[in-house]
Design a protein around this motif. Structure first.
Motif, PDB file in Angstrom:
ATOM      1  N   THR A  28       9.696  -5.918   2.009  1.00 59.42           N
ATOM      2  CA  THR A  28       9.474  -4.669   2.531  1.00 59.42           C
ATOM      3  C   THR A  28       8.276  -4.177   2.020  1.00 59.42           C
ATOM      4  O   THR A  28       8.053  -4.004   0.731  1.00 59.42           O
ATOM      5  N   LYS A  29       7.254  -3.717   2.944  1.00 60.22           N
ATOM      6  CA  LYS A  29       6.067  -3.089   2.577  1.00 60.22           C
ATOM      7  C   LYS A  29       6.155  -1.515   2.965  1.00 60.22           C
ATOM      8  O   LYS A  29       6.254  -1.119   3.943  1.00 60.22           O
ATOM      9  N   ILE A  30       5.826  -0.752   1.844  1.00 61.37           N
ATOM     10  CA  ILE A  30       5.526   0.671   2.091  1.00 61.37           C
ATOM     11  C   ILE A  30       4.197   1.019   2.115  1.00 61.37           C
ATOM     12  O   ILE A  30       3.596   0.763   0.901  1.00 61.37           O
ATOM     13  N   ILE A  31       3.543   1.819   3.069  1.00 60.60           N
ATOM     14  CA  ILE A  31       2.275   2.221   3.188  1.00 60.60           C
ATOM     15  C   ILE A  31       2.056   3.686   3.099  1.00 60.60           C
ATOM     16  O   ILE A  31       2.946   4.390   3.943  1.00 60.60           O
ATOM     17  N   ALA A  32       1.651   4.304   2.037  1.00 61.43           N
ATOM     18  CA  ALA A  32       1.468   5.754   1.847  1.00 61.43           C
ATOM     19  C   ALA A  32      -0.074   6.010   2.146  1.00 61.43           C
ATOM     20  O   ALA A  32      -0.934   5.575   1.758  1.00 61.43           O
ATOM     21  N   GLU A  33      -0.219   7.033   3.124  1.00 67.03           N
ATOM     22  CA  GLU A  33      -1.655   7.547   3.398  1.00 67.03           C
ATOM     23  C   GLU A  33      -1.681   8.967   3.116  1.00 67.03           C
ATOM     24  O   GLU A  33      -0.989   9.625   3.767  1.00 67.03           O
ATOM     25  N   ALA A  34      -2.453   9.434   2.221  1.00 67.04           N
ATOM     26  CA  ALA A  34      -2.767  10.784   1.790  1.00 67.04           C
ATOM     27  C   ALA A  34      -4.130  11.217   2.544  1.00 67.04           C
ATOM     28  O   ALA A  34      -4.984  10.574   2.701  1.00 67.04           O
ATOM     29  N   LYS A  35      -3.948  12.535   3.166  1.00 70.46           N
ATOM     30  CA  LYS A  35      -5.390  13.009   3.712  1.00 70.46           C
ATOM     31  C   LYS A  35      -5.498  14.435   3.179  1.00 70.46           C
ATOM     32  O   LYS A  35      -4.570  15.339   2.751  1.00 70.46           O
ATOM     33  N   ASP A  36      -6.928  14.769   3.030  1.00 69.20           N
ATOM     34  CA  ASP A  36      -7.324  16.130   2.093  1.00 69.20           C
ATOM     35  C   ASP A  36      -7.884  17.021   3.255  1.00 69.20           C
ATOM     36  O   ASP A  36      -8.082  16.730   4.682  1.00 69.20           O
ATOM     37  N   THR A  37      -8.191  18.379   2.747  1.00 67.75           N
ATOM     38  CA  THR A  37      -8.748  19.083   4.073  1.00 67.75           C
ATOM     39  C   THR A  37     -10.019  18.700   4.685  1.00 67.75           C
ATOM     40  O   THR A  37     -10.024  18.863   6.080  1.00 67.75           O
TER      41      THR A  37
END
Length: 189
Positions: free
Chosen positions: A169-178
């Protein structure tokens, strides 16, 4: 190069004097007198330098936009440390993408309601974290927004789809800033 500290005569002096010297001010009541730097008449820039110059132009435009928006100015002002202007903080925020330092799957066993914890940091603020879960055949099982936890550091995503086969299983996290900078991190279970 000469330094002048707490000198009332030189305090606040800045700029150049002819083609000889320049005066530079630093925040701690320090004035530096230095030889004027020489630049080539027709500089040749590499592709990377051109890219950096363009990114900086965009950062300047973003910082000016923040200054022109009272709500954003207020947000940045709350985070600005002494000696750091809202403009400089916004400029730095545009130039630095968020960083994902942890994807914790210890509480995820493929069941509905299991949680995945993502730790995302930024020099100003992470505005959102999206988590996507793919099975071992690279088929998207689910995707959604994580919720900021009480510690204001970790983001919690609660699974909504059953995953019967955890291996691969592959988990992809994507974080975004202001400013809209995004960072992706991938973890395979």
């Amino acid at each position: 190069m000469a330094k002048s500290e707490n000198n009332e005569v030189m305090f606040g002096a800045r700029g150049r004097v002819g083609n000889l010297v320049v005066f530079k001010n630093f925040g701690n009541n320090q004035t530096v007198i230095a030889k004027r730097p020489k630049r080539p008449d027709n500089p040749v820039y590499t592709a990377k330098q051109i890219e950096v110059k363009q990114r900086f132009r965009e950062a300047v435009a973003y910082a000016k936009g923040v200054i022109g928006n009272p709500m954003l100015t207020e947000d940045y002002q709350a985070f600005a440390k002494p000696g750091l202007s809202v403009y400089n903080l916004a400029l730095a925020d545009y130039c630095k993408s968020p960083e994902i330092t942890l994807i914790d799957t210890s509480n995820y066993q493929g069941q509905i309601g299991n949680q995945i914890r993502v730790r995302a940091i930024d020099n100003f603020r992470v505005t959102e974290v999206k988590v996507s879960i793919y099975d071992s055949t690279h088929t998207l099982l689910e995707s959604g927004m994580a919720i900021l936890s009480a510690n204001n550091l970790d983001w919690i995503y609660e699974a909504t789809v059953l995953n019967s086969s955890l291996l691969g299983t592959k988990i992809i996290a994507e974080a975004k800033d202001t400013p809209g900078n995004t960072t992706l991190e991938t973890m395979v279970i």
